[in-house]
Design an enzyme around this catalytic site. Structure first.
Site, PDB file in Angstrom:
ATOM      1  N   LYS A   1      29.693  26.718  78.811  1.00 41.13           N
ATOM      2  CA  LYS A   1      30.609  27.060  79.986  1.00 41.13           C
ATOM      3  C   LYS A   1      31.658  28.032  79.342  1.00 41.13           C
ATOM      4  O   LYS A   1      31.994  28.960  79.849  1.00 41.13           O
ATOM      5  CB  LYS A   1      31.282  25.598  80.310  1.00 41.13           C
ATOM      6  CG  LYS A   1      32.743  25.813  81.201  1.00 41.13           C
ATOM      7  CD  LYS A   1      33.387  24.668  81.196  1.00 41.13           C
ATOM      8  CE  LYS A   1      34.769  25.082  81.587  1.00 41.13           C
ATOM      9  NZ  LYS A   1      35.572  23.761  81.885  1.00 41.13           N
TER      10      LYS A   1
ATOM     11  N   ASP B   1      31.330  24.981  85.642  1.00 49.91           N
ATOM     12  CA  ASP B   1      32.225  23.841  85.311  1.00 49.91           C
ATOM     13  C   ASP B   1      32.023  22.840  86.295  1.00 49.91           C
ATOM     14  O   ASP B   1      31.031  22.874  87.115  1.00 49.91           O
ATOM     15  CB  ASP B   1      33.934  24.089  85.253  1.00 49.91           C
ATOM     16  CG  ASP B   1      34.349  24.807  86.460  1.00 49.91           C
ATOM     17  OD1 ASP B   1      33.582  24.718  87.715  1.00 49.91           O
ATOM     18  OD2 ASP B   1      35.371  25.215  86.635  1.00 49.91           O
TER      19      ASP B   1
END
Length: 209
Positions: A122, A140
């Site tokens: 991420k 996310d």
């Protein structure tokens, strides 16, 4: 293809307000600042992360400056972000690692970024997309949740969602999609009690169709 084009256009036209932290991240255009701010944001809401990031940047804005900051000073500055003491230690160690192994430069490669202490996919994707303005998909919890609610992907976790989107989402949307979806998730398509009645993309949502 038209469906995702319509979804992206509808989200842009909705002009939903960005959080201060999302706006700050979008303004950086600096891979190091994106990297350390993203580390601060992990498991912490934007309202807490935003002022903590500003306090951190008063202490240092480069790996060289950060390497000379004492852990207790940085810990105090970023409190009360989640795991603030661990994050202070991580950011300082990471800064030293960048100096020692990368001549103070943040690598523009997801696999290389993931070799850094505490950096996952991420964070790596966000650094490439927002720090280097290169195509990368930062997934996310908002991106994972909303693309699954829409029925655009059917995945079990954010990493699966990233790779599914890499195959399906047009590359022209990779950089901007995180900001669009996160902002939508914070304003409308929330984890609990999403505001479906006022959602600008509800007609495309598998949950409602």
């Amino acid at each position: 293809m038209a469906k995702i084009d319509d979804i992206v256009e509808a989200l842009k036209e909705a002009h939903q307000p960005k959080s201060d932290f999302v706006g700050l991240m979008d303004s950086f255009n600096n891979p190091y600042l994106v990297l350390i701010a993203c580390i601060l944001s992990l498991r912490t809401n934007d309202k807490t992360t935003y002022p903590a990031t500003l306090r951190m940047l008063e202490l240092a804005k480069t790996p060289e400056e950060m390497a000379n900051v004492k852990e207790e000073v940085l810990s105090k500055a970023i409190y009360p972000v989640g795991f603030y003491a661990n994050k202070a230690k991580q950011i300082i160690q990471l800064s030293k690692e960048l100096i020692e192994k990368y001549n103070g430069q943040v690598p523009c490669d997801i696999d290389e970024l993931c070799k850094l202490n505490g950096v996952g996919r991420k964070t790596a994707n966000l650094v490439v997309a927002r720090g280097f303005n290169e195509p990368a998909i930062c997934v996310d919890v908002h991106v994972h949740r909303i693309f699954n609610r829409l029925g655009y992907v059917k995945t079990k976790n954010p990493e699966e969602t990233e790779f599914a989107l890499r195959k399906k989402l047009p590359e022209k949307y990779w950089i901007e999609i995180n900001t669009l979806i996160v902002t939508h998730g914070q304003n409308c398509c929330k984890p609990q009690k999403p505001d479906c009645a006022n959602c600008p993309i509800n007609k495309y949502c598998a949950k409602l169709i």
